[in-house]
Design an enzyme around this catalytic site. Sequence first.
Site, PDB file in Angstrom:
ATOM      1  N   GLN A  12     -29.448 -29.437  40.749  1.00  0.00           N
ATOM      2  CA  GLN A  12     -28.331 -29.063  41.602  1.00  0.00           C
ATOM      3  C   GLN A  12     -27.912 -27.607  41.425  1.00  0.00           C
ATOM      4  O   GLN A  12     -26.751 -27.255  41.610  1.00  0.00           O
ATOM      5  CB  GLN A  12     -27.158 -30.022  41.368  1.00  0.00           C
ATOM      6  CG  GLN A  12     -27.489 -31.448  41.792  1.00  0.00           C
ATOM      7  CD  GLN A  12     -26.421 -32.468  41.434  1.00  0.00           C
ATOM      8  OE1 GLN A  12     -25.307 -32.107  41.071  1.00  0.00           O
ATOM      9  NE2 GLN A  12     -26.764 -33.744  41.517  1.00  0.00           N
ATOM     10  N   LEU A  38     -26.608 -41.144  50.982  1.00  0.00           N
ATOM     11  CA  LEU A  38     -27.611 -41.511  49.982  1.00  0.00           C
ATOM     12  C   LEU A  38     -26.859 -42.048  48.771  1.00  0.00           C
ATOM     13  O   LEU A  38     -26.361 -41.285  47.940  1.00  0.00           O
ATOM     14  CB  LEU A  38     -28.472 -40.304  49.607  1.00  0.00           C
ATOM     15  CG  LEU A  38     -29.631 -39.962  50.557  1.00  0.00           C
ATOM     16  CD1 LEU A  38     -29.133 -39.686  51.974  1.00  0.00           C
ATOM     17  CD2 LEU A  38     -30.406 -38.756  50.042  1.00  0.00           C
ATOM     18  N   ILE A  39     -26.742 -43.356  48.695  1.00  0.00           N
ATOM     19  CA  ILE A  39     -25.870 -43.979  47.703  1.00  0.00           C
ATOM     20  C   ILE A  39     -26.673 -44.532  46.534  1.00  0.00           C
ATOM     21  O   ILE A  39     -27.692 -45.196  46.716  1.00  0.00           O
ATOM     22  CB  ILE A  39     -25.007 -45.090  48.353  1.00  0.00           C
ATOM     23  CG1 ILE A  39     -23.956 -45.605  47.369  1.00  0.00           C
ATOM     24  CG2 ILE A  39     -25.870 -46.222  48.907  1.00  0.00           C
ATOM     25  CD1 ILE A  39     -22.868 -46.432  48.021  1.00  0.00           C
ATOM     26  N   CYS A  67     -13.948 -65.596  45.503  1.00  0.00           N
ATOM     27  CA  CYS A  67     -13.372 -64.493  46.276  1.00  0.00           C
ATOM     28  C   CYS A  67     -13.151 -65.032  47.684  1.00  0.00           C
ATOM     29  O   CYS A  67     -13.692 -66.077  48.046  1.00  0.00           O
ATOM     30  CB  CYS A  67     -14.275 -63.256  46.280  1.00  0.00           C
ATOM     31  SG  CYS A  67     -15.809 -63.470  47.206  1.00  0.00           S
ATOM     32  N   GLY A 115     -23.956 -36.797  46.922  1.00  0.00           N
ATOM     33  CA  GLY A 115     -22.875 -36.556  45.964  1.00  0.00           C
ATOM     34  C   GLY A 115     -23.151 -35.387  45.038  1.00  0.00           C
ATOM     35  O   GLY A 115     -22.548 -35.304  43.966  1.00  0.00           O
ATOM     36  N   LYS A 158     -36.178 -35.463  44.706  1.00  0.00           N
ATOM     37  CA  LYS A 158     -35.073 -35.280  45.652  1.00  0.00           C
ATOM     38  C   LYS A 158     -35.600 -34.893  47.034  1.00  0.00           C
ATOM     39  O   LYS A 158     -35.058 -35.331  48.055  1.00  0.00           O
ATOM     40  CB  LYS A 158     -34.111 -34.203  45.127  1.00  0.00           C
ATOM     41  CG  LYS A 158     -33.310 -34.626  43.898  1.00  0.00           C
ATOM     42  CD  LYS A 158     -32.375 -35.780  44.218  1.00  0.00           C
ATOM     43  CE  LYS A 158     -31.542 -36.216  43.018  1.00  0.00           C
ATOM     44  NZ  LYS A 158     -30.555 -35.202  42.598  1.00  0.00           N
TER      45      LYS A 158
END
Length: 482
Positions: A296, A183-184, A456, A287, A265
């Site tokens: 958390q 989960l980014i 790039c 994270g 969440k």
Amino acid sequence: MKFIIKLFPEITIKSQSVRLRFIKILTGNIRNVLKPYDETLAVVRHWDNIEVRAKDESKRAAIVAELTRIPGIHHILAVEDRPYTDVHHIFEQTLEMNRERIEGKTFCVRVKRRGKHEFSSQDVERYVGGGLNQHVASAQVQLNRPQVTVNLEIEDERLILVTARYEGIGGYPIGTQEDVLSLISGGFDSGVSSYMLMRRGCRVHYCFFNLGGAAHEIGVRQVAHYLWKRYGSTHRVRFVAINFEPVVGEILEKVDDGQMGVVLKRMMVRAASKIAERYGVQALVTGEALGQVSSQTLTNLRLIDNASDTLILRPLISHDKEHIIKLAREIGTEDFARTMPEYCGVISKSPTVKAVKAKIEHEEQNFDFAILERMVEEATNVDIREIAEKAQEEVAEVETVASFSHNDVILDIRSNDEQEARPLEVEGVVVKSLPFYKLATQFGDLDQSKSWLLYCERGVMSRLQALYLHEQGFKNVKVYRP
């Protein structure tokens, strides 16, 4: 040129069948990463190491850089393979190779030997070390913590002179463990946790909950693509994006203020679990660190876990923020994270640190789960290798050029190590350097009367950054593709 790849020590203590499987997978991973650099490159696996042989000396720096980022490698030895006749011949070749290296320094000689010989490893260490001490007057033998360690390996009738040693990142080869879904968010924590699971041998897919519009998704795509390209490009992975703005809107309207963070969440875990089930992924990765924010705490984390039966991995659970930022700096995601907006933390003004299950479930009864189901169904799924193509579609308004005019300046946005390994030299135009992760904060300081051509190697980062800069109001940006 030749390299000897030393395995991560935990691989060497596995059973024979597991060890062979890990080595086989690592060999394939190395071959996949290095093949674009040299078509003639050979990767040969042995019981306790892997050999890499390549002919194109100009690619040495690039090959070393790639090897140091492949999970499963403890260290890399750049070596020269030579024949020898006796111990004195070994000494002569070692002196030739290391005279300048040990001048004015303390040193010791370490020998590893395989095969049948009339001498032991210690015999060679004493003879070669004594000879070096005699022939290099300014050098001094010191067995404990010397400034220089001269490493030799002897395999049957071959002398392997170690010219350089490079540290790897260790861990297990990607593909030796099962897939996970990270989960980014693009922040410090999710990038580091994704890296840690890649390093542990998992193929990491990415799930992004978009709370901040197109610019936010572009930024997170850059982070995910960077992590994949740098540490996990041996395998195909998915980048799944879910529009979570309607979900947040429903929470803001229907859920009590203090419960919003935990409910959000839980909704994310439910959605990600459905995505994981759809693609056969075994676990989610977050994270989260214990006590870092209100959602958390142990009580709240347990309630979040209860929203789904899917296993949730939290590799950073006991890490403090300072250590997480240090890890982000080491893996190269710190600059991304510093410029990435954080949306989850502003959803509730007075969040609870000890949510009650009955109350959370009561609040969720007011939530229209059809919205969540619809957002999951409408989620976009992109092969991370196709991010370049998707970026091309989205930046149709950004011009791509192969030539330049008098007012153009090429801006090389590759990372510093890529620029050092493969400098960009173009005749007839000024080339300036600004790594991609600094564009968001420093592009505005450049001369805006110029037309800037972003460069790039593969065109992925330049297209994404061009779109981002256009959205920020900079219309003097093009993509340079020679």
